[in-house]
Enzyme design. Structure first.
Site, short mmCIF file in Angstrom:
data_model
loop_
_atom_site.label_atom_id
_atom_site.label_comp_id
_atom_site.label_asym_id
_atom_site.label_seq_id
_atom_site.Cartn_x
_atom_site.Cartn_y
_atom_site.Cartn_z
N LYS A 1 -37.69 -2.98 -2.97
CA LYS A 1 -38.74 -3.46 -2.07
C LYS A 1 -38.32 -3.05 -0.64
O LYS A 1 -38.27 -3.87 0.28
CB LYS A 1 -38.88 -4.99 -2.21
CG LYS A 1 -40.07 -5.60 -1.48
CD LYS A 1 -41.35 -5.58 -2.30
CE LYS A 1 -42.52 -6.05 -1.45
NZ LYS A 1 -43.81 -5.95 -2.16
N TYR B 1 -27.76 -13.27 -5.28
CA TYR B 1 -26.79 -14.05 -6.05
C TYR B 1 -25.48 -14.22 -5.27
O TYR B 1 -24.46 -14.61 -5.83
CB TYR B 1 -26.49 -13.35 -7.38
CG TYR B 1 -27.63 -13.43 -8.37
CD1 TYR B 1 -28.84 -12.79 -8.14
CD2 TYR B 1 -27.50 -14.14 -9.56
CE1 TYR B 1 -29.88 -12.86 -9.04
CE2 TYR B 1 -28.53 -14.22 -10.47
CZ TYR B 1 -29.72 -13.57 -10.20
OH TYR B 1 -30.75 -13.64 -11.11
N ASP C 1 -43.24 -4.73 -7.17
CA ASP C 1 -44.51 -5.33 -7.62
C ASP C 1 -45.33 -4.34 -8.43
O ASP C 1 -45.84 -4.65 -9.52
CB ASP C 1 -45.31 -5.93 -6.45
CG ASP C 1 -45.22 -5.15 -5.16
OD1 ASP C 1 -44.43 -4.19 -5.09
OD2 ASP C 1 -45.94 -5.47 -4.20
N ASP D 1 -32.91 -9.07 -13.03
CA ASP D 1 -33.00 -10.30 -13.84
C ASP D 1 -34.45 -10.51 -14.29
O ASP D 1 -34.73 -10.73 -15.47
CB ASP D 1 -32.51 -11.48 -12.99
CG ASP D 1 -32.62 -12.80 -13.72
OD1 ASP D 1 -32.34 -12.83 -14.93
OD2 ASP D 1 -33.00 -13.81 -13.08
#
Ligand code: NAI
Ligand code: MG
Length: 334
Positions: free
Chosen positions: A170, A123, A203, A227
């Site tokens: 991640k 963002y 994931d 989000d």
């Protein structure tokens, strides 16, 4: 008498903020609402997206209840929501996701809170075309922002007797950015030896959440994963219509639902007002009006579990205003 900024937003925003305002007022709390607005509708009328009075009101009151504001996909203006979070350094985005009895879901007991970093990551707004056929965006992760969101998550866990914090990342792929975030979460976790700390890759996290959400209590993560996980978690308890949220900084807080402006149902008096009403209850907790906050949460729970006046998304056929009236009646009875 409290002075609070009210930003109706657009789409379903004006409908659900009106409901939340009525419900808060039904508790007897004296509030002077400073109503200001931003977004595309304001732009159409006045040629400016965020008029000065929005900033002035926020800076004066330091607290706001806000409806969703549409952000165009592709070209068009940048997100006003992101702008406000960054401008006022509202670094914690806190989203409690809790099962409400009466809403049919496959899960018995979901009760978790997401701490989403709210000021950086993808963002950052740093994005550019590198040729006609390629583009890139910059993922910004800093030690300062990562440490403070991790600290908020652990502080919350300690204060609310939650036994475990899960950091979602991640870092196997984004070794430097998510790696730094993870280092910071680990560092903070060491100062809370009584709280279990675990790390889950994003994931895998999605799969774990849809299989067995009750294994999670407090989730801390970066902006984009936070989000996405917020909407996923909303789906575990009955949808976006019921999940509230708060954007909190050191000296300002803006309370708003997880959902957006829902253009598909806007203006029809059918949106579920619960998410914004519960965001209002979070706001009352923030200012120390805990009894009134509890009264609102109880009234919402009772209305939903009775099932007589609930909106379409929850399987009912009531309008936004009828559901709001039913919640207000429960508050007045209590
Ligand atoms: P959305 O959250 O507005 O809607 C997704 C789906 O959930 C739609 O089917 C909608 O009808 C339903 N839904 C959402 N809130 C509901 C409610 N209270 N009651 C019943 N059903 C509800 O997401 P979407 O459509 O992707 O985004 C629409 C716009 O909202 C976009 O411009 C987006 O940028 C903006 N947005 C603004 C946010 C904010 O102001 N904080 C947050 C999220 C999105
Ligand atoms: Mg979202």
């Amino acid at each position: 008498m409290y002075s609070i900024t009210l930003i109706p937003g657009d789409g379903i925003g004006p409908e659900v903020t009106h409901s939340a305002k009525r419900v808060i007022e039904a508790t007897g709390l004296k509030i002077s609402w400073d109503i200001v607005n931003a977004g595309a509708d304001v732009y159409k009328d006045r040629g400016v997206l965020v008029p000065d009075e929005v900033f002035e009101s926020l800076e004066k009151n330091r607290i706001a209840l806000k409806g969703p504001i549409t952000t165009p996909v592709g070209c068009g203006f940048r997100s006003i929501n992101v702008l406000l979070r960054k401008k006022y350094d509202l670094f914690s985005n806190i989203r409690p996701v809790k099962k409400i009895p009466g809403i049919e879901t496959p899960f018995k007991d979901v009760d978790l809170v997401i701490f989403r970093e709210n000021t950086e990551d993808l963002y950052s707004g740093i994005e550019r075309s590198t040729s006609e056929d390629s583009a890139e965006a910059v993922k910004v992760i800093t030690r300062k922002a990562s440490l403070r969101i991790a600290k908020k998550a652990f502080e919350y866990a300690e204060k609310n007797n939650r036994k475990k914090v899960t950091a979602v990342h991640k870092a196997n792929i984004m070794k430097l950015t998510d790696g730094l975030f993870l280092d910071c979460a680990r560092e903070i976790s060491k100062t809370y030896p009584d709280i279990e700390y675990e790390e889950v890759i994003i994931d895998n996290m999605c799969m774990q959440l849809v299989m067995n959400p009750s294994r999670f209590q407090v989730i801390v993560t970066t902006n984009l994963y936070g989000d996405i996980l917020s909407d996923l978690c909303a789906g575990l308890v009955g949808g976006l219509g019921i999940v509230p949220g708060a954007n909190i900084g050191e000296d300002m807080a803006i309370f708003e639902a997880v959902h957006g402006s829902a253009p598909d149902i806007a203006g029809k008096n059918i949106a579920n007002p619960t998410a914004l009403i519960l965001s209002g209850a979070m706001m009352l907790n923030y200012i120390g009006e805990t009894e009134k906050a509890d009264a609102i949460a109880d009234a919402v729970s009772k209305t939903i579990s009775e099932g007589k006046y609930i909106t379409m998304d929850l399987g009912g056929s009531s309008s936004t205003s009828d559901m709001t009236d039913a919640i207000i009646e429960k508050i007045l009875e209590s």
